[in-house]
Design an enzyme around this catalytic site. Sequence first.
Site, PDB file in Angstrom:
ATOM      1  N   HIS A   1       0.741  -1.222  -0.233  1.00 27.95           N
ATOM      2  CA  HIS A   1       0.089  -0.012   0.021  1.00 27.95           C
ATOM      3  C   HIS A   1       0.774   1.163   0.011  1.00 27.95           C
ATOM      4  O   HIS A   1       0.534   2.265  -0.720  1.00 27.95           O
ATOM      5  CB  HIS A   1      -0.906  -0.004   1.292  1.00 27.95           C
ATOM      6  CG  HIS A   1      -1.872  -0.840   1.478  1.00 27.95           C
ATOM      7  ND1 HIS A   1      -1.778  -2.119   2.386  1.00 27.95           N
ATOM      8  CD2 HIS A   1      -3.112  -1.231   0.533  1.00 27.95           C
ATOM      9  CE1 HIS A   1      -2.739  -3.196   1.983  1.00 27.95           C
ATOM     10  NE2 HIS A   1      -3.576  -2.250   1.086  1.00 27.95           N
TER      11      HIS A   1
ATOM     12  N   GLY B   1      -2.536  -2.535  -7.214  1.00 26.23           N
ATOM     13  CA  GLY B   1      -1.477  -3.354  -7.162  1.00 26.23           C
ATOM     14  C   GLY B   1      -1.588  -4.701  -8.062  1.00 26.23           C
ATOM     15  O   GLY B   1      -2.716  -5.187  -8.407  1.00 26.23           O
TER      16      GLY B   1
ATOM     17  N   ASP C   1      -3.560  -8.304  -7.103  1.00 23.02           N
ATOM     18  CA  ASP C   1      -4.610  -8.488  -7.553  1.00 23.02           C
ATOM     19  C   ASP C   1      -4.679  -8.352  -8.899  1.00 23.02           C
ATOM     20  O   ASP C   1      -5.678  -7.444  -9.500  1.00 23.02           O
ATOM     21  CB  ASP C   1      -5.498  -7.479  -6.688  1.00 23.02           C
ATOM     22  CG  ASP C   1      -5.363  -7.756  -5.401  1.00 23.02           C
ATOM     23  OD1 ASP C   1      -5.824  -8.861  -4.614  1.00 23.02           O
ATOM     24  OD2 ASP C   1      -4.862  -6.803  -4.725  1.00 23.02           O
TER      25      ASP C   1
ATOM     26  N   SER D   1       0.471  -8.783   1.827  1.00 28.78           N
ATOM     27  CA  SER D   1      -0.979  -8.812   1.733  1.00 28.78           C
ATOM     28  C   SER D   1      -1.484  -8.835   3.393  1.00 28.78           C
ATOM     29  O   SER D   1      -0.763  -8.908   4.344  1.00 28.78           O
ATOM     30  CB  SER D   1      -1.477 -10.148   1.475  1.00 28.78           C
ATOM     31  OG  SER D   1      -2.750 -10.591   1.822  1.00 28.78           O
TER      32      SER D   1
ATOM     33  N   ARG E   1      -3.645  -9.965   4.641  1.00 27.36           N
ATOM     34  CA  ARG E   1      -3.881 -11.325   5.280  1.00 27.36           C
ATOM     35  C   ARG E   1      -2.905 -12.000   6.005  1.00 27.36           C
ATOM     36  O   ARG E   1      -2.893 -13.017   6.775  1.00 27.36           O
ATOM     37  CB  ARG E   1      -4.632 -12.143   4.369  1.00 27.36           C
ATOM     38  CG  ARG E   1      -6.145 -11.537   4.003  1.00 27.36           C
ATOM     39  CD  ARG E   1      -6.832 -12.815   3.214  1.00 27.36           C
ATOM     40  NE  ARG E   1      -8.195 -12.227   3.254  1.00 27.36           N
ATOM     41  CZ  ARG E   1      -8.950 -11.512   2.253  1.00 27.36           C
ATOM     42  NH1 ARG E   1      -8.238 -10.906   1.270  1.00 27.36           N
ATOM     43  NH2 ARG E   1     -10.263 -11.276   2.206  1.00 27.36           N
TER      44      ARG E   1
HETATM   45  O1  PAF Z   1      -7.758  -4.341  -3.515  1.00 24.76           O
HETATM   46  C1  PAF Z   1      -8.612  -3.807  -2.546  1.00 24.76           C
HETATM   47  O2  PAF Z   1      -8.220  -3.547  -1.322  1.00 24.76           O
HETATM   48  C2  PAF Z   1      -9.976  -3.616  -2.870  1.00 24.76           C
HETATM   49  O3  PAF Z   1     -10.508  -4.765  -3.421  1.00 24.76           O
HETATM   50  C3  PAF Z   1     -10.453  -2.242  -3.208  1.00 24.76           C
HETATM   51  C4  PAF Z   1      -9.869  -2.041  -4.704  1.00 24.76           C
HETATM   52  C5  PAF Z   1     -10.250  -1.149  -2.340  1.00 24.76           C
HETATM   53  C6  PAF Z   1     -12.047  -2.247  -3.585  1.00 24.76           C
HETATM   54  O4  PAF Z   1     -12.647  -2.367  -2.018  1.00 24.76           O
END
Ligand code: PAF
Length: 286
Positions: free
Chosen positions: A37, A148, A151, A186, A188
Amino acid sequence: MILVRTIVELRSAIAGARGRGSPVSLVPTMGAFHEGHVSLMRRASEEGGLSVVSLFVNPAQFNDPSDLERYPRDEARDARLAEDAGADILFAPPVSQVYPPGFSSSVEVRGVSAPLEGAVRGVEHFRGVATVVTKLFNMVQPDVAFFGQKDAQQALLIRRLVRDLDMPVRVEVCPTVREGDGLAMSSRNVLLAPGDRERAPALYRALTAVERAVAGGVHHPDEALAAGTRVLTEAGIVPEYFAAVSTDTLAPVRRITGETLIAIAARFGAVRLIDNVLVRPAERRG
Ligand code: PAF
């Protein structure tokens, strides 16, 4: 950095920058920030202009209520990280701002939402993603938005959404950020049991085994994937999917001839992890 919770506050915080003609960038997130992020936020702030980070754990994209419940949340820590990464506005709305009573619309991107994550998590997942991203784009009206590559299917779907619905947003997809042992960052990962955390980097080792096989001249997807499956088996991992697919349609490829997405998902107890790499065959000489 300012923290705003309502769409009215958000729009008024953005109005000044827009009036001056400054570009507006958006990093949509669900919080629980990690280096992945942070790298998107840094990219957004390098754009100049005003950078907005949204933090909203979107209930509409969780097919499993216990997954939503467990999803890590720490807004105070996230706010510090966003500020350090150069964000100007953190938009952290409550669910009632995004989905007010009587909310009854949804956005669906057919085709690319069906395989891989769509097949495992159901159509609701990407419908939830497409709907919330559309809403965030309408709320912020960014010139550019950052996502990113981890995903990969989500990124493809958002590109398709923007193209199909003529949204005036540039979509930038940034490289996956990894831990030292290769595990894709991630939110998670913090939920992994210690033994699973040790096994999880095998996902990336499996992906790189496929990458090496393809670079070494293997064109048949089954043969290339078998190199990765050996790594997974050694680590005791049975993937939910491990596939070589078209970067355009996400359909399985018959031969690996151009750029191909190798995508994987696996469960470690209650935690699902996904990862991917883009592979391409070595150029033929002469
Ligand atoms: O990738 C994510 O964190 C989510 O899928 C997003 C793009 C913020 C949508 O809720």
